[in-house]
Design a protein around this motif. Structure first.
Motif: not given
Ligand code: PEP
Length: 262
Positions: A106, A176, A221, A240-241
């Motif tokens: 982001e 990611e 996700s 990483l969540v």
């Molecule tokens: C993140 O922001 O690093 C991420 C993985 O988001 P999400 O789990 O919502 O896909």
């Protein structure tokens, strides 16, 4: 330049929650309290939350007597001085942070952070005694064109070239894929394993044996319903969540999937 020794060097599994720009003092309080109460200390698995910088003080107070660690979502590439609005690694350490996310997609996409800027931030984080979680990933278009691994190897090389080898066990990678972040379309565990295995090979080629100790997290996700699939992969050292880390029960369940005995 000094590097602070923070641990034994033994790197266990890592489950990190990225709250992004969410929360208020009022909404954070029960979330932090539930995490503090619900997570037991484990030598094998560390649970970490990364709230917005404005709430690091709140996280510190709520978590300091618990087994949950906390970190920040960004760090300056500068140590201190006339850098309005920035936060230096030493300040984050002052707030008790153990980790910092660097180069989240982001920020790369919205704010134009380049591989070089990300590398400089990772270097500053490690120099300041933080563990740097460097995010990298390919776009949907790059994957469709068969370029995913080339893109990732390049992102990794630029960071590795900037990092001091003495602090390498504080370096963490988060794979990611951009198409999986916040979309609900998580990468399959097979894709994650393939990519992590390629990143591991690149790490070993660049760092020798030290490359085997660098943790590689998957992000995109992740939910309680799919966490165990990732935990079962040989080269997935944690996750990483994003969204799912804003619900205490869901995030604790994801953490539990990475404990050795369930
Ligand atoms: C993140 O922001 O690093 C991420 C993985 O988001 P999400 O789990 O919502 O896909």
């Amino acid at each position: 330049m000094g590097y602070i020794a923070l641990g034994s060097g033994m790197n266990g599994k890592l489950v990190i929650g990225n709250w992004k720009m969410n929360g208020t003092l009022a909404s954070n309080a029960p979330l932090l309290a539930a995490l503090a109460a619900g997570w037991r200390s484990s030598p094998q698995t560390e649970l970490v939350v990364c709230p917005p910088a404005a709430y690091l003080g709140q996280a510190r107070l709520a978590l300091q007597a618990s087994a949950v660690s906390w970190g920040a979502q960004d760090v300056s590439d500068q140590a201190a001085g006339a850098f309005t609005g920035e936060l230096g690694a030493a300040m984050l350490r002052d707030m008790g942070c153990r980790y910092v996310l660097v180069g989240h997609s982001e920020r790369r996409t919205r704010l134009g952070e380049t591989d070089q800027m990300v590398a400089a931030k990772a270097r500053a984080a490690l120099s300041g005694g933080l563990r740097a979680v460097v995010c990298m990933g390919e776009t949907e278009k790059q994957r469709a064109a068969g370029q995913a691994l080339t893109v990732l190897r390049h992102q990794l090389q630029v960071v590795l070239a900037a990092l001091p080898r003495t602090a390498i066990d504080h370096f963490v990678i988060a794979y990611e894929p951009l198409w999986a972040i916040g979309t609900g379309a998580h990468a399959s565990a097979d894709i994650a394993q393939q990519v992590h295995s390629a990143l591991r090979a690149a790490l070993v080629e660049a760092l020798g044996a030290a490359g085997t100790g660098v943790r590689i997290l998957y992000g995109g996700s992740v939910k309680a319903s799919n966490a165990a699939e990732y935990a079962a992969q040989r080269d997935v050292d944690g996750v990483l969540v994003g969204g799912a880390s804003l619900q205490a029960a869901e995030f604790l369940e994801i953490g539990a999937a990475f404990l050795p005995i369930r």
